[in-house]
Design a protein around this motif. Structure first.
Motif, short mmCIF file in Angstrom:
data_model
loop_
_atom_site.label_atom_id
_atom_site.label_comp_id
_atom_site.label_asym_id
_atom_site.label_seq_id
_atom_site.Cartn_x
_atom_site.Cartn_y
_atom_site.Cartn_z
N GLU A 107 -7.34 6.60 -6.17
CA GLU A 107 -8.33 5.70 -5.86
C GLU A 107 -9.64 6.44 -5.77
O GLU A 107 -10.45 5.92 -6.50
CB GLU A 107 -8.26 4.81 -4.71
N GLN A 153 -11.60 -1.52 -7.44
CA GLN A 153 -10.41 -2.29 -7.16
C GLN A 153 -10.88 -3.37 -5.80
O GLN A 153 -11.36 -2.71 -5.00
CB GLN A 153 -9.47 -1.45 -6.84
N LEU A 154 -10.38 -4.40 -6.19
CA LEU A 154 -10.20 -5.23 -4.75
C LEU A 154 -9.03 -5.71 -4.45
O LEU A 154 -8.03 -5.58 -5.26
CB LEU A 154 -10.85 -6.80 -5.53
N ARG A 155 -8.74 -5.92 -3.17
CA ARG A 155 -7.42 -5.99 -2.55
C ARG A 155 -7.10 -7.49 -2.11
O ARG A 155 -8.32 -8.07 -1.34
CB ARG A 155 -7.17 -5.21 -1.35
N VAL A 177 -1.73 -7.00 -12.24
CA VAL A 177 -2.33 -6.44 -10.62
C VAL A 177 -1.23 -5.50 -10.49
O VAL A 177 0.01 -5.14 -10.92
CB VAL A 177 -2.27 -7.72 -9.87
N LEU A 223 -0.07 -6.18 -0.65
CA LEU A 223 -1.30 -6.31 -1.16
C LEU A 223 -1.06 -6.36 -2.64
O LEU A 223 -0.34 -5.87 -3.10
CB LEU A 223 -2.13 -5.36 -0.86
N HIS A 240 -3.73 -5.75 -6.00
CA HIS A 240 -5.02 -5.24 -6.42
C HIS A 240 -5.38 -5.31 -7.76
O HIS A 240 -4.35 -5.26 -8.44
CB HIS A 240 -5.37 -3.89 -5.49
N SER A 290 -10.20 -6.93 3.41
CA SER A 290 -11.40 -5.83 3.34
C SER A 290 -11.21 -5.19 4.89
O SER A 290 -10.51 -5.67 5.55
CB SER A 290 -12.76 -6.26 3.32
#
Length: 122
Positions: free
Chosen positions: A3, A20-22, A58, A69, A71, A95
């Motif tokens: 990451e 990246q968004l989770r 994803v 999750l 992402h 978040s």
């Protein structure tokens, strides 16, 4: 850590879309009931697709507590998912803790935030 490497690349390239968004994995539940949807996955990657409309790849991960999750990069959310899907995904956004005052300042630079006297970092 991978990451950090991705974040370094995004910073170096001036490309925040790589960040990246989770999301809670339940974000894909909406698509299970659709006849024109395809959901494919391995242990660590997946694809959600609506036939003839859109698809998005994803990553799949688990938290230390065992929650699953999903992402993906910010750019994929914007470019691969139609705008009418964004709110659904945002409802499932995961978040960490954040300063509400700081976030308000970022959303409205003219905001006046008074939450105490300035002090030293400790």
């Amino acid at each position: 850590m991978l990451e950090r490497a991705l974040l370094r690349r995004a910073l170096s390239a001036g490309d925040p879309g790589r960040v990246q968004l989770r999301f809670d994995a339940s974000v894909v539940d909406r698509y299970r009931a659709r006849a024109n949807a395809t959901l494919l996955r391995t242990r660590t990657v997946g694809r959600v697709a609506i036939a003839g409309r859109w698809s998005v790849d994803v990553g799949l991960a688990s938290t230390a507590e065992g929650r699953e999750l999903v992402h993906l990069p910010v750019a994929d959310l914007i470019e691969r998912l139609p705008e009418e899907e964004w709110e659904h995904w945002l409802v499932h956004l995961e978040s960490g803790p954040a300063s509400a005052s700081y976030l308000r300042m970022r959303m409205s630079p003219q905001a006046c935030i008074d939450d105490g006297e300035p002090g030293e970092w400790t």
